[in-house]
Structure formats: structure tokens, C-alpha cells
Enzyme design. Structure first.
Site, mmCIF file in Angstrom:
data_model
loop_
_atom_site.group_PDB
_atom_site.id
_atom_site.type_symbol
_atom_site.label_atom_id
_atom_site.label_comp_id
_atom_site.label_asym_id
_atom_site.label_seq_id
_atom_site.Cartn_x
_atom_site.Cartn_y
_atom_site.Cartn_z
ATOM 1 N N ASP A 179 -2.005 -4.253 -14.580
ATOM 2 C CA ASP A 179 -2.387 -3.831 -15.929
ATOM 3 C C ASP A 179 -2.944 -4.940 -16.817
ATOM 4 O OD1 ASP A 179 -1.430 -1.407 -15.105
ATOM 5 O OD2 ASP A 179 0.440 -1.502 -16.250
ATOM 6 N N CYS A 182 0.837 -1.203 0.000
ATOM 7 C CA CYS A 182 0.000 0.000 0.000
ATOM 8 C C CYS A 182 0.874 1.255 0.000
ATOM 9 C CB CYS A 182 -0.922 -0.007 1.228
ATOM 10 S SG CYS A 182 -1.888 1.508 1.328
HETATM 11 C C1 LIG Z 1 -9.416 0.985 -5.735
HETATM 12 C C2 LIG Z 1 -8.196 0.166 -5.441
HETATM 13 C C3 LIG Z 1 -8.016 -0.287 -4.165
HETATM 14 C C4 LIG Z 1 -6.908 -1.087 -3.875
HETATM 15 N N1 LIG Z 1 -6.786 -1.596 -2.616
HETATM 16 C C5 LIG Z 1 -5.778 -2.481 -2.340
HETATM 17 C C6 LIG Z 1 -5.707 -3.135 -1.075
HETATM 18 O O1 LIG Z 1 -6.559 -2.955 -0.179
HETATM 19 N N2 LIG Z 1 -4.662 -3.990 -0.868
HETATM 20 C C7 LIG Z 1 -3.704 -4.227 -1.831
HETATM 21 O O2 LIG Z 1 -2.787 -5.025 -1.599
HETATM 22 N N3 LIG Z 1 -3.766 -3.631 -3.033
HETATM 23 C C8 LIG Z 1 -4.780 -2.798 -3.312
HETATM 24 N N4 LIG Z 1 -4.871 -2.248 -4.559
HETATM 25 C C9 LIG Z 1 -3.904 -2.643 -5.598
HETATM 26 C C10 LIG Z 1 -4.454 -3.810 -6.429
HETATM 27 O O3 LIG Z 1 -4.605 -4.965 -5.627
HETATM 28 C C11 LIG Z 1 -3.537 -4.143 -7.620
HETATM 29 O O4 LIG Z 1 -2.289 -4.580 -7.136
HETATM 30 C C12 LIG Z 1 -3.315 -2.953 -8.542
HETATM 31 O O5 LIG Z 1 -4.534 -2.286 -8.808
HETATM 32 C C13 LIG Z 1 -2.672 -3.384 -9.876
HETATM 33 O O6 LIG Z 1 -3.452 -4.344 -10.511
HETATM 34 P P1 LIG Z 1 -4.482 -3.976 -11.724
HETATM 35 O O7 LIG Z 1 -3.715 -3.241 -12.756
HETATM 36 O O8 LIG Z 1 -4.966 -5.327 -12.181
HETATM 37 O O9 LIG Z 1 -5.554 -3.138 -11.127
HETATM 38 C C14 LIG Z 1 -5.943 -1.409 -4.872
HETATM 39 C C15 LIG Z 1 -6.138 -0.907 -6.157
HETATM 40 C C16 LIG Z 1 -7.244 -0.141 -6.456
HETATM 41 C C17 LIG Z 1 -7.430 0.336 -7.862
#
Ligand SMILES: Cc1cc2nc3c(=O)[nH]c(=O)nc-3n(C[C@H](O)[C@H](O)[C@H](O)COP(=O)(O)O)c2cc1C
Length: 363
Positions: free
Chosen positions: A209, A107
Site C-alpha cells: 500500500d 502467492c
Molecule cells: C498484478 C500483480 C501481480 C503480482 N505478482 C506477484 C508475483 O509474481 N510474486 C509476488 O511475490 N508477488 C506478486 N504480487 C504482489 C506484489 O509483489 C506486492 O506484494 C503487493 O501488490 C503489495 O504491494 P503494493 O501495495 O505496493 O502493490 C503481485 C501483485 C499484483 C498487483
């Protein structure tokens, strides 16, 4: 027929090897059940939950931990710094019947980082190790960590961190391919994820992504990861896991019709309405409607109308009218999803921006 990929995290079988990413403000129980109903996702992860709130009996935090049996296998993610509190929280999670406890080491939010948790653990590896060892001693369920590639471009240390995780009894490592300083900008670096896969024997889950099923299949092939984790792509297109399984099995990927998209919004409403009062429900539906209609013809106009609606009835009048007219005109239901576009929308959305803005969710 080609086989579906699977993986084993400790004693937990994950099949297919596809994971719904933890997302604060999004992956609550209703959303998780929606995804589970629509697709055969292998593992789902909760929003991150504060160990301070959990171990000090905060009711709101405890509510965030609630889940239904149909969500399993389920991983509950915690964040914090103090190893004793982290271990106590892990015990609470084990008692709840969750399958896996996951530790947030990614985070980027200032408030979390200031407290020594989240991605700041990537700069404090002795503490990261202490946390893992202390949890490992106290629970039997698998313990996993979700990390980023490093703190910044000058300190990419995911390989080193993954080796510590493996050496301390961690059962899996998930990597979001960005540094803490990157936040959500730039592109996820899957080369670092591939290097981690090369370096350790525990399962490695890659994240970042992936916005369509074909990309998920490509990431497996390019990096050898054990599973692919999908976040924003699953909000815009909750069928992405189903579609990836279709491709794994050599079928053409399922394409939801406009009617199916419409039905999903109605179903999400059903799942949510028992959980929250009308005002909060309106906010959630506006948020969801926004994600779902990106890339759809006339979607911007619908979002505008829904945004200005004052009640659930008004929101559904707009939604029903929109889908009826699209179906009548046979508009193709393409989902042209761009994570950058999502990011901007997300930044404006007070319901989901806590994670990015640094507000401590769940305490
Ligand atoms: C709205 C939002 C909330 C997120 N909350 C968390 C979280 O609580 N814990 C965590 O490890 N990652 C969190 N992430 C990161 C995602 O788990 C992920 O690693 C990141 O969005 C990249 O993946 P993606 O491109 O598939 O979205 C969050 C991402 C978004 C967009």
C-alpha cells in the site's frame, strides 16, 4: 544533505533501498527497463516463475527469465514446492547471471497453493525450511524469501517464518503486510512488518500500500525496515522511486509533467514492440494506459476510447490527442492513486489478473 538509504543483500549492494515488487503480468523485461530508465530503483524483481516450467525446459518459462544487463541488480523469483526442483531452478538462475534468487511464499492463487507453493508454505514451515536449505547448499548468490504476514488472521506467523529464514541461511526477507486469506483486501499491516524487523538481523523489506514517495519515507521511519518494496504504486506512478530518493536527499519530489507522462507511454511502446506481436502489444498498451491515466482529468474517457481501439495506430491517435489537449488546457498532472481502484481494474483486466485469479503463469 541527507543520505540515500542503502542495503546489502549478501554481496549485492542495493542503492537506494527501494525495490520494485514482483508482479506477474507486469514486471516483464520491458517494464523493468522502463522503471530503471526513469528512476534509480535499487533492486527489481521479475514476475514469479514456475520451477516446474524452468526445470522441465518449458520455452515460455525460460523466456520469462530473460533479462538485459541494465536491469541489474536483478532478483529472479521462483515458485514451487519440491526442494530438489527448487534447487535445480536456483542453479539455472545463478547460471543466467541474475544477482539474487527469491522464493515466493506469498502467492495466494489457488492453483499455486494447491501445489504446495506460494503462501501455502506459510502453513508448512518444515518444507519452507527444507527448500531454503537445499537452495542454499547449491548456489552462491543470495537467496531471499517473500512472504505474507501469515495464512489468516488466526495464524500470523511472519516473525516465526523470518527466524527460520534467518536460521537457514536466507539473506533477506520481504513481507507483504497481508495474510493469504486477505488477498489484496483491507490494509497492509506494517506493525507485523516492524515486529519482524525487531526479531531478525537479516535485512527486512516491507511491502504493501505504498502509493506515494512520502509514504515510503514514513514506513522507513515508523518500522525501521531496511528497504521499502513498491508494486501497484509504481505502475500508476513509475517515478515513485525517483521521488522517494529526492525526499531522502532533502529535495522536493520531482513531479512529472503531462509531457513526461506522454513520453513514458511512447517509450514503453518502443520497449515492447520488439518483444511481442501487435495484438499482444495492443493489450499491454491498453493496460498501461489505464494505470497511467487514473486520477487524470478526462482519464476515464481516454481509457474508454483506448479500450475500443483496434490497432496500435488507433491507440496512439487517442493517446496523442488526449495529451495534446490536456497540455493545451494546462491541466495539472496529478496522480491521485487509490490501490483499491487499481484492484478493481486489475480484476477486470485479463492480461494481469492471472496472479489474482489463480492461473498458473509461466508453466
Ligand atoms: C498484478 C500483480 C501481480 C503480482 N505478482 C506477484 C508475483 O509474481 N510474486 C509476488 O511475490 N508477488 C506478486 N504480487 C504482489 C506484489 O509483489 C506486492 O506484494 C503487493 O501488490 C503489495 O504491494 P503494493 O501495495 O505496493 O502493490 C503481485 C501483485 C499484483 C498487483
Amino acid at each position: 544533505m541527507n543520505a540515500v538509504r542503502e542495503l546489502q543483500i549478501g554481496q549485492v549492494k542495493v542503492s537506494p533501498a527501494l525495490v520494485l515488487a514482483p508482479m506477474a503480468g507486469v514486471t516483464d523485461s520491458s517494464f523493468r527497463r522502463l522503471i530503471k530508465e526513469l528512476t534509480g530503483v535499487g533492486l527489481i524483481v521479475t514476475e514469479f516463475i514456475s520451477v516446474e516450467g524452468l526445470t522441465r525446459g518449458n520455452l515460455k518459462t525460460h523466456r520469462m527469465m530473460k533479462f538485459l544487463p541494465e536491469e541489474r541488480p536483478l532478483s529472479i523469483q521462483i515458485f514451487g514446492y519440491d526442494e530438489e526442483r527448487m534447487a535445480m531452478a536456483a542453479e539455472i538462475i545463478e547460471e543466467s547471471g541474475a544477482d539474487i534468487v527469491d522464493i515466493n511464499c506469498g502467492c495466494p492463487a489457488k492453483k499455486v497453493v494447491k501445489g504446495g507453493g506460494g503462501s501455502s508454505l506459510l502453513r508448512d514451515l518444515p518444507q519452507l525450511e527444507k527448500i531454503l536449505l537445499s537452495i542454499r547448499r547449491r548456489v552462491k548468490i543470495p537467496v531471499t524469501m517473500k512472504i505474507r504476514t501469515g495464512w489468516d488472521d488466526h495464524s500470523i506467523n511472519a516473525v516465526e517464518v523470518a527466524k527460520i529464514i534467518e536460521g537457514s541461511g536466507g539473506n533477506m526477507v520481504a513481507i507483504h503486510g497481508r495474510t493469504r486469506m486477505q488477498g489484496y483486501s483491507g490494509r497492509a499491516n506494517w506493525e507485523v512488518i516492524a515486529a519482524v524487523k525487531e526479531a531478525v538481523k537479516i535485512p527486512v523489506v516491507g511491502c504493501g500500500d505504498v502509493v506515494n514517495a512520502q509514504q515510503a519515507i514514513e514506513r522507513f521511519a515508523e518500522t525501521g525496515v531496511d528497504a521499502v518494496m513498491i508494486g501497484r504504486g509504481a505502475i500508476a506512478n513509475p517515478w515513485i522511486f525517483h521521488q522517494a530518493v529526492d525526499l531522502m536527499e532533502g529535495r522536493t519530489a520531482y513531479q512529472p509533467s503531462l509531457a513526461a507522462k506522454h513520453k513514458v507511454l511512447l517509450r514503453y511502446h518502443e520497449l515492447l514492440r520488439d518483444e511481442m506481436p501487435e495484438r499482444a502489444l495492443c493489450g499491454k498498451l491498453k493496460q498501461m494506459c489505464g494505470y497511467f491515466t487514473h486520477g487524470l482529468a478526462g482519464g476515464a474517457r481516454l481509457r474508454e476510447r483506448v479500450f475500443h481501439s483496434q490497432s496500435i495506430h488507433e491507440i496512439f491517435d487517442q493517446i496523442n490527442e488526449y495529451f495534446a489537449s490536456m497540455i493545451e488546457r494546462s491541466v495539472p498532472p496529478d496522480v491521485l492513486f487509490d490501490p483499491q481502484e487499481y484492484k478493481h481494474q486489475h480484476a477486470r483486466d485479463p492480461k494481469t489478473s492471472e496472479f489474482a485469479r489463480g492461473v498458473d503463469v509461466g508453466v
